[in-house]
Design a protein around this motif. Structure first.
Motif, PDB file in Angstrom:
ATOM      1  N   ALA A   1       0.836  -1.212   0.000  1.00 33.55           N
ATOM      2  CA  ALA A   1       0.000   0.000   0.000  1.00 33.55           C
ATOM      3  C   ALA A   1       0.863   1.251   0.000  1.00 33.55           C
ATOM      4  N   ILE A   2       1.972   1.204   0.751  1.00 29.12           N
ATOM      5  CA  ILE A   2       2.877   2.362   0.772  1.00 29.12           C
ATOM      6  C   ILE A   2       3.474   2.554  -0.623  1.00 29.12           C
ATOM      7  N   ARG A   3       3.921   1.449  -1.233  1.00 30.73           N
ATOM      8  CA  ARG A   3       4.479   1.524  -2.605  1.00 30.73           C
ATOM      9  C   ARG A   3       3.457   2.054  -3.604  1.00 30.73           C
ATOM     10  N   ASN A   4       2.220   1.542  -3.500  1.00 36.99           N
ATOM     11  CA  ASN A   4       1.178   1.894  -4.482  1.00 36.99           C
ATOM     12  C   ASN A   4       0.438   3.186  -4.162  1.00 36.99           C
ATOM     13  N   ARG A   5       0.879   3.865  -3.107  1.00 34.36           N
ATOM     14  CA  ARG A   5       0.239   5.141  -2.737  1.00 34.36           C
ATOM     15  C   ARG A   5      -1.256   4.970  -2.453  1.00 34.36           C
ATOM     16  N   GLU A   6      -1.600   3.872  -1.772  1.00 35.80           N
ATOM     17  CA  GLU A   6      -2.994   3.701  -1.342  1.00 35.80           C
ATOM     18  C   GLU A   6      -3.261   4.488  -0.064  1.00 35.80           C
ATOM     19  N   LEU A   7      -2.201   5.028   0.520  1.00 30.72           N
ATOM     20  CA  LEU A   7      -2.376   5.831   1.724  1.00 30.72           C
ATOM     21  C   LEU A   7      -2.581   7.284   1.309  1.00 30.72           C
ATOM     22  N   CYS A   8      -3.563   7.919   1.936  1.00 31.08           N
ATOM     23  CA  CYS A   8      -3.750   9.339   1.638  1.00 31.08           C
ATOM     24  C   CYS A   8      -4.183  10.052   2.910  1.00 31.08           C
TER      25      CYS A   8
ATOM     26  N   LEU B   1      -5.218  13.290   8.971  1.00 29.84           N
ATOM     27  CA  LEU B   1      -5.488  11.930   9.456  1.00 29.84           C
ATOM     28  C   LEU B   1      -5.348  10.953   8.300  1.00 29.84           C
ATOM     29  N   ILE B   2      -4.535   9.952   8.517  1.00 32.32           N
ATOM     30  CA  ILE B   2      -4.219   9.040   7.416  1.00 32.32           C
ATOM     31  C   ILE B   2      -5.381   8.108   7.103  1.00 32.32           C
ATOM     32  N   ARG B   3      -5.562   7.833   5.841  1.00 33.47           N
ATOM     33  CA  ARG B   3      -6.571   6.883   5.382  1.00 33.47           C
ATOM     34  C   ARG B   3      -5.928   5.889   4.439  1.00 33.47           C
ATOM     35  N   TRP B   4      -6.239   4.616   4.652  1.00 32.07           N
ATOM     36  CA  TRP B   4      -5.779   3.565   3.741  1.00 32.07           C
ATOM     37  C   TRP B   4      -6.997   3.129   2.951  1.00 32.07           C
ATOM     38  N   ILE B   5      -7.007   3.521   1.694  1.00 32.31           N
ATOM     39  CA  ILE B   5      -8.129   3.151   0.830  1.00 32.31           C
ATOM     40  C   ILE B   5      -7.645   2.065  -0.114  1.00 32.31           C
ATOM     41  N   GLN B   6      -8.215   0.880   0.043  1.00 30.87           N
ATOM     42  CA  GLN B   6      -7.798  -0.269  -0.754  1.00 30.87           C
ATOM     43  C   GLN B   6      -8.339  -0.147  -2.177  1.00 30.87           C
TER      44      GLN B   6
END
Ligand code: C2E
Ligand code: MG
Ligand code: MG
Ligand code: MG
Length: 277
Positions: free
Chosen positions: A34-41, A61-66
């Motif tokens: 997710a970090i590599r693919n920039r799924e974190l925003c 506030l961090i969001r992990w959107i799959q």
């Protein structure tokens, strides 16, 4: 019936432990990807002036959107990231991305518009001088004055190597960055920390707010917490405010700023730009 139900070993079976091992096993490779693919925003939650209700600052506030659009809550992956060391990459990303966003908003709103953005920095990072370099280089990279940036630390950051943390805090403060003590009143609470760590902002945790409008004792406690902050020259933010009655009480207790769903939820930058002008 499973094999486990009949196993005497069931006495030692801890569903929570089992769950956390499972998460670690499945989540760690996914989180790396997710970090590599920039799924974190980052989402941003507006924080308002208690009296005027005007937006004065934000928390990133961090969001992990799959890829399928579903969210994984930070309560789940931040502790995992702390266990595995991935938190350093996450914190660096959040510092960089927040400064990027600040520079976009300075361009959009002009240099006279006052606002700031708070970034959560993991307890692990507060003992590491690399934090100073990362913050400094992000400010330079996006060419933004340090007054726009706030860093949030929790009380747990102070327990391990207090002297190392103190040094880092004082250098960051000398750079003009404001420091907030997050989740105040939970966990390691010690009033002594407020003297030892001269933070600028006290963020009172949601646990003190939840029954504020129904319990007299809670109101007394809140009133005293806020006057401690006040008398030590700290600004106060109360987190997790959801009801108008809580707002009314906080107005009487001279709380500076309010963060909570009653006013705004965390939202992506495009939504912020619809309400902040
Ligand atoms: P926190 O720093 O205390 O952030 C405040 C949390 O309270 C956020 O949860 C926010 O969405 C939530 N909140 C705000 N107002 C209300 C309200 O009125 N009602 C309720 N029920 N909740 C409210 P979120 O975004 O799920 O983040 C949870 C925690 O995860 C944060 O707590 C922080 O400790 C951690 N975290 C979030 N983003 C980051 C990050 O970028 N880096 C690091 N290291 N930790 C982060
Ligand atoms: Mg925070
Ligand atoms: Mg908090
Ligand atoms: Mg909290």
């Amino acid at each position: 019936q499973t094999a486990l139900d009949n196993d005497i070993g069931i006495a030692f079976y801890d569903p929570e432990l089992h769950q956390s091992n499972l998460n670690k096993f499945h989540l760690e490779p996914k989180l790396k990807e997710a970090i590599r693919n920039r799924e974190l925003c980052l989402y941003y939650q507006p924080i308002v002036n208690t009296i005027t209700s005007e937006i004065e600052t934000f928390e990133a506030l961090i969001r992990w959107i799959q890829p399928d659009g579903s969210f994984i809550t930070p309560f789940k992956f931040i502790p995992l990231a702390e266990e595995t060391g991935l938190i350093f990459d996450i914190d660096s990303f959040v510092i960089d991305e927040t400064c990027n966003q600040i520079s976009k908003w300075i361009t959009k709103y002009g240099p006279d518009k006052e606002f700031s953005v708070g970034v959560n920095i993991s307890a692990k990072h507060w003992v590491n001088p690399s934090l100073i370099k990362e913050v400094d280089s992000a400010l330079r990279k996006y060419n933004i004055p340090s007054k726009y940036l706030k860093l949030e630390m929790t009380e747990s950051a102070m327990v391990d190597d207090a002297n190392a943390v103190k040094k880092i805090v004082s250098i960051l403060k000398s750079m003009g960055i404001k420091i907030a003590l997050d989740d105040f009143g939970t966990g390691y609470s010690s009033l002594g920390y407020l003297i030892e760590f001269p933070v600028d902002i006290l963020k009172v945790d949601k646990v003190f707010v939840d029954d504020l409008h129904t319990e007299n004792k809670r109101q007394k406690l809140m009133s005293h917490i806020l006057s401690i902050a006040n008398s030590l020259g700290m600004k106060s933010i109360v987190e997790g405010v959801e009801h108008v009655q809580q707002v009314e009480i906080l107005k009487q207790f001279s709380c500076d700023q309010i963060q909570g769903y009653y006013f705004y939820k965390p939202m992506p930058p495009v939504e912020i730009e619809k309400i902040f002008n």
